[in-house]
Design a protein around this motif. Structure first.
Motif, PDB file in Angstrom:
ATOM      1  N   MET A   1       0.681  -1.228   0.346  1.00  0.00           N
ATOM      2  CA  MET A   1      -0.375  -0.101   0.460  1.00  0.00           C
ATOM      3  C   MET A   1       1.097   0.950  -0.073  1.00  0.00           C
ATOM      4  N   SER A   2       0.376   2.345  -1.304  1.00  0.00           N
ATOM      5  CA  SER A   2       0.843   2.992  -0.905  1.00  0.00           C
ATOM      6  C   SER A   2       0.706   4.415   0.523  1.00  0.00           C
ATOM      7  N   ASN A   3       1.845   5.351   0.639  1.00  0.00           N
ATOM      8  CA  ASN A   3       1.688   6.221   1.710  1.00  0.00           C
ATOM      9  C   ASN A   3       0.684   7.012   1.702  1.00  0.00           C
ATOM     10  N   HIS A   4       0.212   7.315   0.894  1.00  0.00           N
ATOM     11  CA  HIS A   4      -1.520   7.470   0.314  1.00  0.00           C
ATOM     12  C   HIS A   4      -2.093   7.120   0.108  1.00  0.00           C
ATOM     13  N   GLN A   5      -2.717   5.842  -0.045  1.00  0.00           N
ATOM     14  CA  GLN A   5      -3.453   5.445   0.008  1.00  0.00           C
ATOM     15  C   GLN A   5      -3.118   4.705   1.373  1.00  0.00           C
ATOM     16  N   ALA A   6      -2.496   4.829   1.982  1.00  0.00           N
ATOM     17  CA  ALA A   6      -2.518   4.587   3.326  1.00  0.00           C
ATOM     18  C   ALA A   6      -3.167   5.671   4.382  1.00  0.00           C
ATOM     19  N   LEU A   7      -2.555   6.417   4.054  1.00  0.00           N
ATOM     20  CA  LEU A   7      -3.035   7.591   4.533  1.00  0.00           C
ATOM     21  C   LEU A   7      -4.777   8.186   4.252  1.00  0.00           C
ATOM     22  N   TRP A   8      -5.134   7.333   3.193  1.00  0.00           N
ATOM     23  CA  TRP A   8      -6.235   7.867   2.571  1.00  0.00           C
ATOM     24  C   TRP A   8      -7.514   6.755   3.090  1.00  0.00           C
ATOM     25  N   THR A   9      -6.916   5.636   3.535  1.00  0.00           N
ATOM     26  CA  THR A   9      -7.520   4.652   3.844  1.00  0.00           C
ATOM     27  C   THR A   9      -7.767   4.922   5.810  1.00  0.00           C
ATOM     28  N   LYS A  10      -7.067   5.468   6.240  1.00  0.00           N
ATOM     29  CA  LYS A  10      -6.990   6.112   7.921  1.00  0.00           C
ATOM     30  C   LYS A  10      -7.797   7.506   7.645  1.00  0.00           C
ATOM     31  N   THR A 208     -12.735  11.655  -6.075  1.00  0.00           N
ATOM     32  CA  THR A 208     -12.534  11.463  -4.674  1.00  0.00           C
ATOM     33  C   THR A 208     -11.011  10.257  -4.385  1.00  0.00           C
ATOM     34  N   VAL A 209     -10.518  10.172  -3.028  1.00  0.00           N
ATOM     35  CA  VAL A 209      -9.420   9.253  -2.775  1.00  0.00           C
ATOM     36  C   VAL A 209     -10.179   9.018  -0.969  1.00  0.00           C
ATOM     37  N   GLY A 210      -9.857   7.823  -0.856  1.00  0.00           N
ATOM     38  CA  GLY A 210     -10.198   6.790   0.097  1.00  0.00           C
ATOM     39  C   GLY A 210      -9.666   5.343   0.386  1.00  0.00           C
ATOM     40  N   SER A 211     -11.044   5.033   1.186  1.00  0.00           N
ATOM     41  CA  SER A 211     -10.859   3.721   0.835  1.00  0.00           C
ATOM     42  C   SER A 211     -10.140   2.756  -0.503  1.00  0.00           C
ATOM     43  N   LYS A 212     -11.190   3.233  -0.859  1.00  0.00           N
ATOM     44  CA  LYS A 212     -10.961   2.808  -2.242  1.00  0.00           C
ATOM     45  C   LYS A 212     -10.096   3.688  -3.611  1.00  0.00           C
ATOM     46  N   GLY A 213      -9.191   4.050  -3.179  1.00  0.00           N
ATOM     47  CA  GLY A 213      -8.148   4.620  -3.920  1.00  0.00           C
ATOM     48  C   GLY A 213      -8.410   5.551  -4.616  1.00  0.00           C
ATOM     49  N   TYR A 214      -8.270   6.113  -5.666  1.00  0.00           N
ATOM     50  CA  TYR A 214      -8.195   7.206  -6.532  1.00  0.00           C
ATOM     51  C   TYR A 214      -9.764   7.462  -7.228  1.00  0.00           C
ATOM     52  N   ASP A 215     -10.293   7.721  -7.462  1.00  0.00           N
ATOM     53  CA  ASP A 215     -11.713   7.729  -8.443  1.00  0.00           C
ATOM     54  C   ASP A 215     -12.337   9.065  -8.548  1.00  0.00           C
ATOM     55  N   GLY A 216     -13.688   8.766  -8.467  1.00  0.00           N
ATOM     56  CA  GLY A 216     -14.359   9.813  -7.943  1.00  0.00           C
ATOM     57  C   GLY A 216     -15.975   9.373  -8.904  1.00  0.00           C
TER      58      GLY A 216
END
Length: 224
Positions: A1-10, A208-216
């Motif tokens: 998990m990338s640092n960005h993805q880890a932050l988005w999930t948190k 959007t970013v979050g636990s589902k990644g980068y989308d919208g």
């Protein structure tokens, strides 16, 4: 998990802890979907709550959902309906629809949800033949190559004030690449082209970013 993805999930987890109380029916639906081997492509809890809030804001009594999967988003949306409200949801895979049916029944929403199984375009045609009444909110979250066609049908089943929402329209930013050969990206770009030339709608797209990644999401309202 990338640092960005880890932050988005948190951050998503923080939002859920603060604003989205645990719901047994929704939690059970996600567990049932995993057990049944459905792809883990449900909306996140925060996204599901957004859909519900939008339905409540629009005072939706009739909702059309194109793409049921295991019924997780269906439960969120149907939870916004008042007494006597109705949600029609379309699912191609019979196995997915069967899982969704059980999830919706456990949530106590079977009386207001109708699951139609088969190709969405066929089911939309059947609704037209039945002269279905307009819907107040329409959520498009099915196979992306057909998004332009789903938009045509959504407009056909709309009235002034109908809210139309499209999921997965950013696709990690791939939608800006005119040379991308992924059919999902092509369908998304055609969806944007159709929206850009559609005089009946006022709309935008939100990354959007979050636990589902980068989308919208695309969110629009029918003006006329």
């Amino acid at each position: 998990m990338s640092n960005h993805q880890a932050l988005w999930t948190k951050v998503d987890q923080y939002v859920e802890e603060k604003l989205i109380p645990s719901d047994e029916a929704l939690d059970t639906a996600l567990a049932a979907n995993r057990e049944a081997g459905l792809p883990a492509i449900d909306v996140s809890p925060a996204q599901g709550k957004l859909l519900q809030v939008l339905a409540i804001m629009n005072r939706a009594r009739r909702i059309l959902e194109i793409g049921t999967l295991g019924g997780y988003s269906t439960i969120w949306l149907a939870g916004a309906l008042p007494a006597g409200g109705k949600l029609v949801t379309l699912e191609y895979e019979a196995h997915h629809a069967s899982v969704a049916k059980r999830n919706i029944e456990r949530a106590g929403l079977a009386d207001r949800v109708e699951i139609r199984v088969g190709l969405a375009l066929d089911q939309l045609g059947a609704l037209a033949e039945e002269e279905a009444e307009p819907f107040d909110l329409i959520f498009i979250d099915a196979d992306k190559p057909n998004n332009p066609h789903y938009l045509d049908w959504a407009l056909r089943f709309s009235r002034p004030g109908t809210v139309i929402i499209g999921d997965n329209v950013i696709r990690n930013g791939d939608m800006i690449d005119a040379n991308n050969e992924d059919v999902r990206v092509i369908g998304t770009r055609q969806f944007f082209d159709k929206l850009a030339s559609e005089p009946r709608m006022t709309c935008t797209a939100i990354q959007t970013v979050g636990s589902k990644g980068y989308d919208g999401f695309m969110i629009g309202i029918v003006d006329k």
